[in-house]
Design a protein around this motif. Structure first.
Motif, PDB file in Angstrom:
ATOM      1  N   PHE A 255      20.084 -26.518  26.612  1.00 16.41           N
ATOM      2  CA  PHE A 255      20.066 -25.104  26.197  1.00 16.41           C
ATOM      3  C   PHE A 255      20.441 -24.952  24.718  1.00 16.41           C
ATOM      4  CE2 PHE A 255      20.952 -22.908  30.571  1.00 16.41           C
ATOM      5  CZ  PHE A 255      19.715 -23.345  30.997  1.00 16.41           C
ATOM      6  N   GLY A 256      21.475 -25.692  24.300  1.00 18.19           N
ATOM      7  CA  GLY A 256      21.936 -25.581  22.911  1.00 18.19           C
ATOM      8  C   GLY A 256      20.865 -26.047  21.932  1.00 18.19           C
ATOM      9  N   ALA A 257      20.273 -27.199  22.211  1.00 22.89           N
ATOM     10  CA  ALA A 257      19.239 -27.746  21.330  1.00 22.89           C
ATOM     11  C   ALA A 257      18.034 -26.807  21.288  1.00 22.89           C
ATOM     12  CB  ALA A 257      18.809 -29.126  21.822  1.00 22.89           C
ATOM     13  N   PHE A 258      17.676 -26.268  22.462  1.00 19.37           N
ATOM     14  CA  PHE A 258      16.542 -25.359  22.536  1.00 19.37           C
ATOM     15  C   PHE A 258      16.819 -24.099  21.718  1.00 19.37           C
ATOM     16  CE2 PHE A 258      14.481 -21.758  24.725  1.00 19.37           C
ATOM     17  CZ  PHE A 258      13.152 -22.141  24.617  1.00 19.37           C
ATOM     18  N   ALA A 259      18.007 -23.529  21.904  1.00 24.54           N
ATOM     19  CA  ALA A 259      18.359 -22.299  21.188  1.00 24.54           C
ATOM     20  C   ALA A 259      18.395 -22.551  19.674  1.00 24.54           C
ATOM     21  CB  ALA A 259      19.709 -21.783  21.675  1.00 24.54           C
ATOM     22  N   ARG A 260      18.954 -23.708  19.273  1.00 29.02           N
ATOM     23  CA  ARG A 260      18.997 -24.039  17.841  1.00 29.02           C
ATOM     24  C   ARG A 260      17.595 -24.145  17.266  1.00 29.02           C
ATOM     25  NH1 ARG A 260      23.343 -26.802  18.929  1.00 29.02           N
ATOM     26  NH2 ARG A 260      22.320 -28.725  19.534  1.00 29.02           N
ATOM     27  N   GLY A 261      16.702 -24.774  18.026  1.00 28.26           N
ATOM     28  CA  GLY A 261      15.318 -24.913  17.581  1.00 28.26           C
ATOM     29  C   GLY A 261      14.638 -23.559  17.425  1.00 28.26           C
ATOM     30  N   LEU A 262      14.857 -22.677  18.393  1.00 24.01           N
ATOM     31  CA  LEU A 262      14.282 -21.330  18.322  1.00 24.01           C
ATOM     32  C   LEU A 262      14.786 -20.605  17.076  1.00 24.01           C
ATOM     33  CD1 LEU A 262      14.501 -19.651  21.859  1.00 24.01           C
ATOM     34  CD2 LEU A 262      12.472 -19.909  20.456  1.00 24.01           C
TER      35      LEU A 262
END
Lengths: 641, 82
Positions: A255-262
């Motif tokens: 979730f963290g990596a995904f949110a950072r990417g977004l």
């Protein structure tokens, strides 16, 4: 991993900071807690604490509030806490609304949809394979599928229709997420790799098509989620159990990596990348200490560990080739450094001429960076500083908080590139012609400064430059450059309205409206598109909504030539009065007297008594603005570069 | 029953997820008695518990674990160290 006691301590710090509305303290605490632990409960804890200080984040840190709508076909709710927290770490406060599972088409197409009514500033479109390209897995099953390419085309076409329809009615920034290449398919790894129409190839082709589509739509960015999934491992990116049971497209651990990417992706539509990288030399650009080891003793070149530094140098060179300016900020003897660059030229990927400026002395580094900012006419918030010395890093952080500081891992030089590329500050979804020419332009600036020191008067100097201004419609410039100028110009910007591409198109298309940019060149080089004005007709008035000038050409009269042009155009279309507006910000003092310097007088329009705007007027029937005599003007040429 | 019957780590985790004070996390607390415990928070709580204790729930059981006591019992059954 930290101990439970440390985790509690961190949480208490965040809670206390939030309780006293200390935005910087709460953000720093959240950053530490998430770096050390980052369990789902910690993320929710941070989200709750930060949600309670939204106003403080905006007032104390200048965080931007963004009304954000999520168009989706998958379950996103459990990751919203991650998204909110990562956004705050990037200085955005999201106000999030989530659409229905099956209603994405209606939301994008229908002018009365919940999306349209929400009037977001940012739309995140997170759809899964089934919605975008549900037939692909079946069509690709035999790996030869004759229909695959047509299907991809149709998928992109359908998405184009949705995006264009929404774009026509909204100026919101749009992020479109791509697809993740499925990890388990019936063709297996060998078939996926070798058959031309495998699902892997099809999904990658579809992603390329969607990326190109986003590039063709104003204020729209493609989010390549497959790249993220590949980085962390596609096999674990999706938890099949949770996807099939709850339509959760990303496993909780990412979730963290995904949110950072977004956040990294959409940020590029809302703020400009930094422009200058200042690098230290010893233990950063090369290994060892020049003053002690001598030019032959420093580590650089093809053998380990010198190749770690060579990789870093190559990375810098690549940044430079897309317009990031490089500078050296080092405590050394300049003569020693010059010698090292000469003696070790074959082992270095960069020469001294790769840098637009050198600050090699024994002064404080913060002072050197301040000088650089003055010489290059750039704000400190355009600077990145890379140094292995923790004390130097902390000194710059304290004295120049606007500068982004990267601590080089001196003991692990192989991580230099990884550490730098993990930072978002050079992210850009597009590279304009002006970016590519920037390095030459700043070199030309140095030559101009040298000429100025030889020629006597200012007018004589300006005349000797042979300045030529070309006026063009912002739509031809290209438009992306106009939007870039609107997004990042601070010092010479009369109203600092961050207009979007769609806004600019509106000004250009409206009867009596103007969206004009200025391209400038002189005997030293082509500065590209450096100024812009937006104006609209209002009865007999021509009202200037925005007028701005890139800081690197301030002081050459280009702003006067632009105002003269706008005035002429206004008079030509029958306007009787030219109205200018000034809104003071922390940074735009250099243009506070712009309108009065050009013969305008202040007035207060009816009903505008209390606003921040100061209005100026010029009677076009009796006066005109003169363009400086040292500037040669070319109009409306659209065939340049 | 009292809060002491819920292990501290689980109590604090659920307090974070449901945005309530740890004192309110009693074994009886359930989807029916807490407004912020809706189906999305439920999923979020399940994911947080899985991350915290390194366990995986059977998806068919997930919708049935609608109170703190039920969650705790399931964790014990799976051999989690609370």
């Amino acid at each position: 991993m930290q101990s439970d006691a440390e985790r509690r301590e961190r949480r208490r710090e965040i809670k206390d900071a939030a309780a006293r509305q200390d935005a910087a303290g709460a953000v720093a605490g959240a950053r530490r807690l998430l770096a050390e632990s980052g369990k789902p409960a910690d993320v929710q804890f941070c989200a709750t604490a930060l949600a309670g200080i939204g106003d403080a984040l905006r007032e104390q840190l200048g965080a931007r509030r963004l009304k954000t709508y999520v168009v989706r076909s998958v379950t996103v709710e459990p990751m919203l806490a991650s998204l909110a927290v990562e956004a705050v770490l990037a200085n955005f406060v999201l106000d999030i609304e989530v659409g229905g599972y099956g209603s994405y088409a209606d939301e994008l197409l229908n002018a009365d949809s919940s999306l349209a009514k929400f009037k977001p500033e940012l739309v995140l479109i997170l759809l899964d394979m089934e919605e975008i390209a549900g037939r692909l897995p079946e069509l690709c099953a035999d790996g030869t599928g004759a229909e695959v390419e047509r299907e991809i085309e149709e998928c992109v076409g359908r998405m184009a229709q949705l995006l264009r329809s929404y774009r026509a009615g909204s100026t919101a920034r749009i992020l479109l997420q791509g697809l993740v290449v499925p990890d388990c398919t019936s063709l297996g790894d060998v078939g996926e790799a070798n058959l031309p129409h495998s699902l892997t190839n099809a999904v990658q082709g579809l992603n390329l098509g969607l990326a190109a589509l986003c590039g063709s739509i104003a204020d729209c960015v493609f989010f390549d989620v497959d790249r993220l999934a590949a980085r962390h491992g596609r096999a674990r990116w999706r938890d099949a159990r949770m996807f099939l049971a709850s339509r959760l497209a990303v496993a909780a651990e990412w979730f963290g990596a995904f949110a950072r990417g977004l956040v990294r992706s959409f940020s590029t539509m809302l703020r400009a990348p930094r422009k200058v990288l200042c690098t230290d030399l010893d233990e950063t650009l090369w290994g060892g200490v020049l003053g002690e080891d001598g030019p032959e003793g420093i580590a650089t070149g093809s053998a380990f560990p010198g190749n770690c530094y060579l990789e870093y140098q190559k990375y810098l060179k690549q940044l430079s080739s897309r317009g990031i300016l490089l500078a050296i900020v080092s405590k050394n003897n300049e003569a020693d450094v010059r010698e090292a660059f000469k003696v070790r030229a074959a082992d270095l990927a960069l020469g001294l001429d790769s840098f637009v400026a050198l600050k090699i002395n024994w002064n404080e580094k913060a002072e050197s960076i301040r000088e650089l900012a003055r010489e290059l006419s750039l704000g400190l918030d355009s600077f990145v500083f890379v140094d292995d010395n923790a004390v130097e890093c902390e000194a710059v952080r304290r004295q120049l908080p606007e500068v982004a500081v990267v601590e080089a891992p001196a003991r692990e030089p192989w991580r230099l590139v990884e550490v730098l590329s993990g930072q978002p500050f050079f992210d850009a979804a597009m590279v304009t012609g002006d970016d590519l020419h920037r390095v030459d332009e700043y070199r030309a600036q140095a030559q101009r400064a040298e000429l100025a020191s030889r020629v006597g008067s200012r007018d004589e100097f300006l005349a000797s430059l042979g300045i030529v201004c070309t006026f063009q419609s912002a739509l031809l410039a290209p438009l992306s450059r106009a939007v870039q100028l609107l997004a990042k110009t601070n010092q010479f910007n009369l109203t600092t309205r961050r207009r979007s591409a769609a806004d600019v198109e509106k000004y250009a298309a409206t009867e009596g409206g103007q969206a004009v940019v200025v391209r400038v060149r002189d005997r030293f080089g082509d500065a590209g598109v450096v100024a812009l004005a937006l104006a609209r007709r209002q009865g007999d008035d021509c009202v200037i909504d925005s007028l701005l000038l890139s800081c690197r050409v301030i002081g050459r009269g280009i702003e006067s030539a632009l105002l003269a042009y706008v005035g002429e155009e206004a008079a030509r279309t029958g306007a009787k009065r030219l109205v200018g507006e000034f809104i003071a910000t922390k940074k735009n003092a250099p243009c506070a007297e712009f309108y009065s310097d050009h013969g305008f007088s202040r007035f207060v329009p009816p009903g505008e008594g209390s606003s921040d705007s100061v209005f100026y007027e010029l009677d076009l029937t009796s006066s005109a603005i003169t363009s400086p005599k040292w500037i040669r003007v070319e109009g409306n040429e659209s065939n340049e570069r | 029953m009292s809060v002491e019957q819920v292990p501290t780590s689980l109590r604090e985790l659920l307090a974070d997820i449901f945005e309530i004070s740890a004192e309110r996390v009693t074994p009886e607390l359930s989807m029916g008695t807490l407004d912020s415990w809706d189906s999305f928070r439920h999923l979020q709580a399940i994911l947080a518990i899985e991350g915290e204790y390194g366990v995986q729930f059977d998806p068919q059981r997930i919708p049935e674990l609608t109170s703190v006591a039920l969650l705790q019992a399931e964790l014990v059954k799976m051999g989690a160290v609370l």
